[in-house]
Write an enzyme that holds these catalytic residues in place. Structure first.
Site, mmCIF file in Angstrom:
data_model
loop_
_atom_site.group_PDB
_atom_site.id
_atom_site.type_symbol
_atom_site.label_atom_id
_atom_site.label_comp_id
_atom_site.label_asym_id
_atom_site.label_seq_id
_atom_site.Cartn_x
_atom_site.Cartn_y
_atom_site.Cartn_z
ATOM 1 N N SER A 483 -14.707 29.032 30.660
ATOM 2 C CA SER A 483 -13.586 28.287 31.226
ATOM 3 C C SER A 483 -12.585 29.235 31.866
ATOM 4 O O SER A 483 -12.462 30.398 31.478
ATOM 5 C CB SER A 483 -12.869 27.477 30.143
ATOM 6 O OG SER A 483 -12.049 28.309 29.344
ATOM 7 N N ASP A 484 -11.875 28.738 32.881
ATOM 8 C CA ASP A 484 -10.672 29.435 33.311
ATOM 9 C C ASP A 484 -9.701 29.416 32.137
ATOM 10 O O ASP A 484 -9.840 28.612 31.211
ATOM 11 C CB ASP A 484 -10.067 28.760 34.538
ATOM 12 C CG ASP A 484 -9.230 29.715 35.383
ATOM 13 O OD1 ASP A 484 -8.784 30.753 34.852
ATOM 14 O OD2 ASP A 484 -9.033 29.421 36.577
ATOM 15 N N TRP A 485 -8.755 30.294 32.154
ATOM 16 C CA TRP A 485 -7.875 30.471 30.998
ATOM 17 C C TRP A 485 -7.064 29.193 30.769
ATOM 18 O O TRP A 485 -6.182 28.844 31.547
ATOM 19 C CB TRP A 485 -6.969 31.665 31.232
ATOM 20 C CG TRP A 485 -7.541 32.995 30.836
ATOM 21 C CD1 TRP A 485 -6.861 33.993 30.184
ATOM 22 C CD2 TRP A 485 -8.870 33.506 31.035
ATOM 23 N NE1 TRP A 485 -7.698 35.081 29.976
ATOM 24 C CE2 TRP A 485 -8.934 34.806 30.473
ATOM 25 C CE3 TRP A 485 -10.029 32.988 31.604
ATOM 26 C CZ2 TRP A 485 -10.089 35.578 30.489
ATOM 27 C CZ3 TRP A 485 -11.180 33.762 31.631
ATOM 28 C CH2 TRP A 485 -11.205 35.026 31.074
ATOM 29 N N GLY A 486 -7.397 28.476 29.698
ATOM 30 C CA GLY A 486 -6.754 27.203 29.403
ATOM 31 C C GLY A 486 -7.414 26.014 30.070
ATOM 32 O O GLY A 486 -6.927 24.881 29.946
ATOM 33 N N GLY A 487 -8.528 26.219 30.751
ATOM 34 C CA GLY A 487 -9.201 25.129 31.456
ATOM 35 C C GLY A 487 -10.152 24.322 30.596
ATOM 36 O O GLY A 487 -10.732 23.344 31.070
#
Length: 594
Positions: A483-487
């Site tokens: 995931s993207d950071w926090g995605g």
């Protein structure tokens, strides 16, 4: 085609079309494959080359691909006597699969068109919530009997079972029915004594449509289903693991000459569930921008991640600042970009980085998007060629490339408010997924990053249409998705939808996954397959046998004169192309791969 998929792609050096045989991973996430893929090239027969090059030209023009995207076999096998794939004999209701077949764990209903007899609310708890992979959402019917929930699987499918996760309002009597025309239904399972909770149902049928037909509610409320999952026959055994005693420092898979798949299975057989969960999230405590924690008792090193895409980022010193992505695309020179990727990769490796967070291959569809400078322009064909070259260069230095961001991530309207973007299947295939798929065919990136975007009502990291169908099944991607950071908006739904690693913190990932396995909304086999994908790339890139020795504190000019030369040449010629002034074009010969 057996255990291979053939795709014809342009040679990045001289534009010829060649036949690329992509040996699939021995254990695909949803087919059971886990060995590392290899790319081999050989010349095509002239007639086949002609057809293949025609297809590439069509792709470059944005014309719809005229082949079955599910199997991705654009040209017939030149073998005049191909061996047909055997069709298993259907088993009786409640029976077991025929010899050589298994009841798979991939949810065939995930993200498929779902309708219902009614919904209690016109705006919430809709039918699609029961097939979105998220046990936190639900379909709720009107407060009357009977009610039904109907899923279109898209084509006639050999079904071997299903599972239901009921909310507190459940049906005490219901049937599971199947149909090929959505009009005439046959019952394959029936009960009048259901007790709610999680119900695992075993039966056999071949059908396109499947529905739950509830006849008696157990409560005063409507029927409420959290998840309706459907499973089909497969010829590949599911991956085992997660029930070992845990590591003890004895690691026979290190420096072993056994095949990668066998070494991966050795690790999985030793791992306990907690160790598996450790590999499926970031640890949040590293000096690198991201890291998956080490497991010393299993001889597993940390996976160090650092930003790209124009060199080692995040303020790291002693490295080269390369020109931006638009400049790279403007060179129209994949061979030069591959040299640049190799120069970048050497610097990433020197800093102890295992995974470069880049390149970025999203398309420039709106010039107001703040990350347009990172990308390779608006042409999906060109973006695919430049991305593939950059990946090949990076990975030649033992650094894993993480191509980002899957997919249709090219505007500023999300994630604020979870704005949903509607993308047609044709646009998704021809534009937004095309550069990612080209990179798989040509350079086999180790990983991808899913984005913050919400596409066709599914968050990207939970989006099975893009991740499982578009990358894994259609393009035979064998790496892992982060995931993207926090995605990672929902830990369980993301793994079900095709993501492997949630970044940057573990948060509730271990607890959520343990609970989901216990209540039946997440298969242990899915967790095993996710970990296997990560381990496969770790073995492929030498992280067990020859781990990186650099660190962020490593001083000196790591790239040296070669990196300076490539950066200068790329920036100069890219800028000249961007000026679009023939008089400004430097005279040069096309670059050749080193």
């Amino acid at each position: 085609m057996g255990d291979r998929v053939r795709d014809r792609v342009p040679d990045p050096d001289i534009g010829r079309c060649r036949d690329v045989d992509h040996d699939l991973l021995d254990h695909d996430r949803h087919r059971g494959h886990t060995d590392v893929g290899r790319l081999r090239q050989r010349p095509l027969h002239p007639d086949v080359r002609h057809r293949a090059c025609d297809r590439v030209r069509l792709l470059a023009l944005g014309v719809q691909r005229q082949h079955d995207r599910r199997r991705y076999d654009p040209d017939p096998d030149p073998d005049p006597t191909p061996t047909p794939t055997p069709t298993p004999t259907p088993t009786p209701t409640g029976g077991t699969p025929p010899p050589g077949y298994y009841c798979g764990y991939q949810d065939l209903a995930l993200g498929q068109p779902t309708t219902a007899s009614s919904t209690y609310s016109a705006t919430g708890n809709l039918a699609s919530a029961a097939t979105d992979g998220d046990p936190g959402s639900r379909w709720e019917s009107a407060y009357s009997d009977p009610q039904w929930l109907d899923v279109d699987l898209g084509s006639a499918t050999q079904i071997c079972g299903a599972s239901l996760l009921w909310e507190a309002a459940y049906a005490s009597a219901f049937q599971v029915q199947v149909s090929n025309d959505n009009a005439t239904w046959s019952t394959v399972f029936s009960t009048t004594t259901a007790t709610g909770g999680t119900e695992a149902l075993t039966f056999s049928a071949t059908a396109r449509y499947i529905r739950v037909y509830a006849t008696v509610r157990a409560t005063q409320w409507g029927d409420s289903i959290l998840e309706f999952r459907v499973f089909g026959l497969t010829t590949t055994a599911p991956i085992t693991g997660g029930n070992g005693n845990g590591g003890n420092g004895n690691c026979p898979w290190v420096n072993s000459t056994a095949p990668v798949a066998q070494r991966v299975q050795q690790v999985l057989n030793t791992m306990n569930q907690a160790e598996e969960f450790t590999m499926l999230s970031g640890d949040g405590g590293s000096s690198y921008i991201g890291q998956v924690a080490a497991i010393p008792n299993l001889c597993i090193k940390p996976i160090n991640m650092q930003d790209g895409p124009t060199g080692v980022g995040d303020g790291t010193g002693g490295v080269t600042a390369f020109a931006d992505g638009e400049n790279a695309a403007a060179t129209f020179d994949p061979a030069l970009i591959q040299q640049e990727g190799a120069a970048m990769g050497a610097e990433f490796a020197g800093k102890g980085v295992n995974v470069s967070l880049g390149p970025t291959t999203n398309l420039v569809r709106d010039p107001r998007w703040g990350r347009t400078y990172e990308t390779y322009g608006e042409d999906p064909y060109l973006a695919g060629q430049i991305t593939s070259a950059e990946v090949a260069g990076l990975q030649s230095q033992g650094v894993q490339a993480m191509v980002k961001h899957v997919a249709a991530y090219d505007q500023e309207q999300y994630p604020n408010g979870n704005n949903n973007e509607t993308v047609s299947e044709q646009a998704l295939q021809e534009l937004y997924l095309a550069p990612f798929q080209s990179a798989i065919y040509q350079s086999a990136p180790a990983s991808f990053m899913c984005s913050y975007a919400v596409v066709n009502s599914a968050a990207s990291c939970q989006n099975a249409d893009m991740q499982i169908k578009g990358l894994n099944n259609e393009a035979n991607f064998g790496g892992y998705i982060t995931s993207d950071w926090g995605g990672d908006y929902n830990n369980v739904a993301s793994v079900v939808g095709g993501m492997e690693i949630g970044m940057p913190f573990p948060g509730s990932i271990p607890a959520d996954m343990a609970a989901a396995i216990a209540n039946g909304t997440l298969s242990q086999y899915a967790v095993n397959a996710a970990v296997a994908r990560i381990l496969t790339q770790m073995f492929a890139f030498g992280m067990f046998d020859n781990p990186a020795t650099g660190s962020l504190a490593t001083s000196g000019d790591l790239g040296g004169a070669p990196a300076d030369r490539v950066a200068t040449e790329r920036g100069r010629f890219g800028a000249a192309e961007e000026q679009r002034d023939p008089a400004a074009q430097p005279e040069r010969q096309p670059s050749r791969s080193p």
